[in-house]
Design a protein around this motif. Structure first.
Motif, mmCIF file in Angstrom:
data_model
loop_
_atom_site.group_PDB
_atom_site.id
_atom_site.type_symbol
_atom_site.label_atom_id
_atom_site.label_comp_id
_atom_site.label_asym_id
_atom_site.label_seq_id
_atom_site.Cartn_x
_atom_site.Cartn_y
_atom_site.Cartn_z
ATOM 1 N N SER A 26 32.133 43.185 14.162
ATOM 2 C CA SER A 26 30.726 42.919 13.881
ATOM 3 C C SER A 26 30.285 43.598 12.586
ATOM 4 O O SER A 26 29.571 43.003 11.770
ATOM 5 C CB SER A 26 29.849 43.409 15.032
ATOM 6 O OG SER A 26 30.155 42.720 16.207
ATOM 7 N N CYS A 27 30.707 44.828 12.391
ATOM 8 C CA CYS A 27 30.365 45.550 11.157
ATOM 9 C C CYS A 27 30.988 44.877 9.935
ATOM 10 O O CYS A 27 30.338 44.736 8.893
ATOM 11 C CB CYS A 27 30.817 47.002 11.244
ATOM 12 S SG CYS A 27 29.841 47.973 12.404
ATOM 13 N N GLY A 30 29.088 41.651 9.183
ATOM 14 C CA GLY A 30 27.797 41.953 8.562
ATOM 15 C C GLY A 30 27.947 42.380 7.116
ATOM 16 O O GLY A 30 27.208 41.926 6.239
ATOM 17 N N ALA A 31 28.908 43.253 6.838
ATOM 18 C CA ALA A 31 29.137 43.694 5.457
ATOM 19 C C ALA A 31 29.585 42.536 4.575
ATOM 20 O O ALA A 31 29.144 42.413 3.431
ATOM 21 C CB ALA A 31 30.182 44.812 5.436
ATOM 22 N N LEU A 33 28.830 39.382 4.956
ATOM 23 C CA LEU A 33 27.683 38.519 4.683
ATOM 24 C C LEU A 33 26.784 39.110 3.602
ATOM 25 O O LEU A 33 26.300 38.395 2.723
ATOM 26 C CB LEU A 33 26.890 38.285 5.965
ATOM 27 C CG LEU A 33 27.566 37.407 7.006
ATOM 28 C CD1 LEU A 33 26.744 37.380 8.288
ATOM 29 C CD2 LEU A 33 27.771 36.002 6.481
ATOM 30 N N ILE A 34 26.565 40.416 3.658
ATOM 31 C CA ILE A 34 25.723 41.058 2.645
ATOM 32 C C ILE A 34 26.378 40.978 1.269
ATOM 33 O O ILE A 34 25.740 40.640 0.274
ATOM 34 C CB ILE A 34 25.428 42.522 3.034
ATOM 35 C CG1 ILE A 34 24.483 42.545 4.240
ATOM 36 C CG2 ILE A 34 24.821 43.282 1.867
ATOM 37 C CD1 ILE A 34 24.248 43.914 4.809
ATOM 38 N N THR A 52 17.187 42.079 2.629
ATOM 39 C CA THR A 52 18.229 42.712 3.437
ATOM 40 C C THR A 52 19.121 43.589 2.565
ATOM 41 O O THR A 52 19.457 44.714 2.932
ATOM 42 C CB THR A 52 19.071 41.654 4.151
ATOM 43 O OG1 THR A 52 18.211 40.840 4.926
ATOM 44 C CG2 THR A 52 20.109 42.298 5.045
ATOM 45 N N ARG A 53 19.486 43.082 1.409
ATOM 46 C CA ARG A 53 20.343 43.868 0.514
ATOM 47 C C ARG A 53 19.639 45.133 0.057
ATOM 48 O O ARG A 53 20.227 46.205 0.020
ATOM 49 C CB ARG A 53 20.769 43.029 -0.688
ATOM 50 C CG ARG A 53 21.823 42.014 -0.365
ATOM 51 C CD ARG A 53 22.435 41.424 -1.622
ATOM 52 N NE ARG A 53 21.458 41.153 -2.646
ATOM 53 C CZ ARG A 53 20.760 40.026 -2.752
ATOM 54 N NH1 ARG A 53 20.931 39.070 -1.879
ATOM 55 N NH2 ARG A 53 19.897 39.859 -3.729
#
Length: 61
Positions: A26-27, A30-31, A33-34, A52-53
């Motif tokens: 999950s981490c 998420g990373a 995607l960012i 978000t960024r």
């Protein structure tokens, strides 16, 4: 017993190794995607992820 009662009363316990693997995945997702949004040449993607960024202290300009 109705379906909603059955679903609410059942629980699944995963072993620690699987929970850690899910948390790590999950981490990483998420990373990714960012960072993909941060380096994307598509302006719409950049603007969609802008706040978000910045909240994650990711410099984009």
């Amino acid at each position: 017993m109705s379906h909603s009662t059955l679903a609410a009363s059942s629980s699944v316990t995963l072993p620690l190794s699987q929970r850690l693997l899910l948390a790590l995945a999950s981490c990483l997702l998420g990373a990714a995607l960012i960072f993909v949004a941060g380096f994307s040449p598509i302006e719409a993607m950049h603007n969609a992820a802008h706040d978000t960024r910045h909240s994650a202290a990711f410099p984009c300009h």
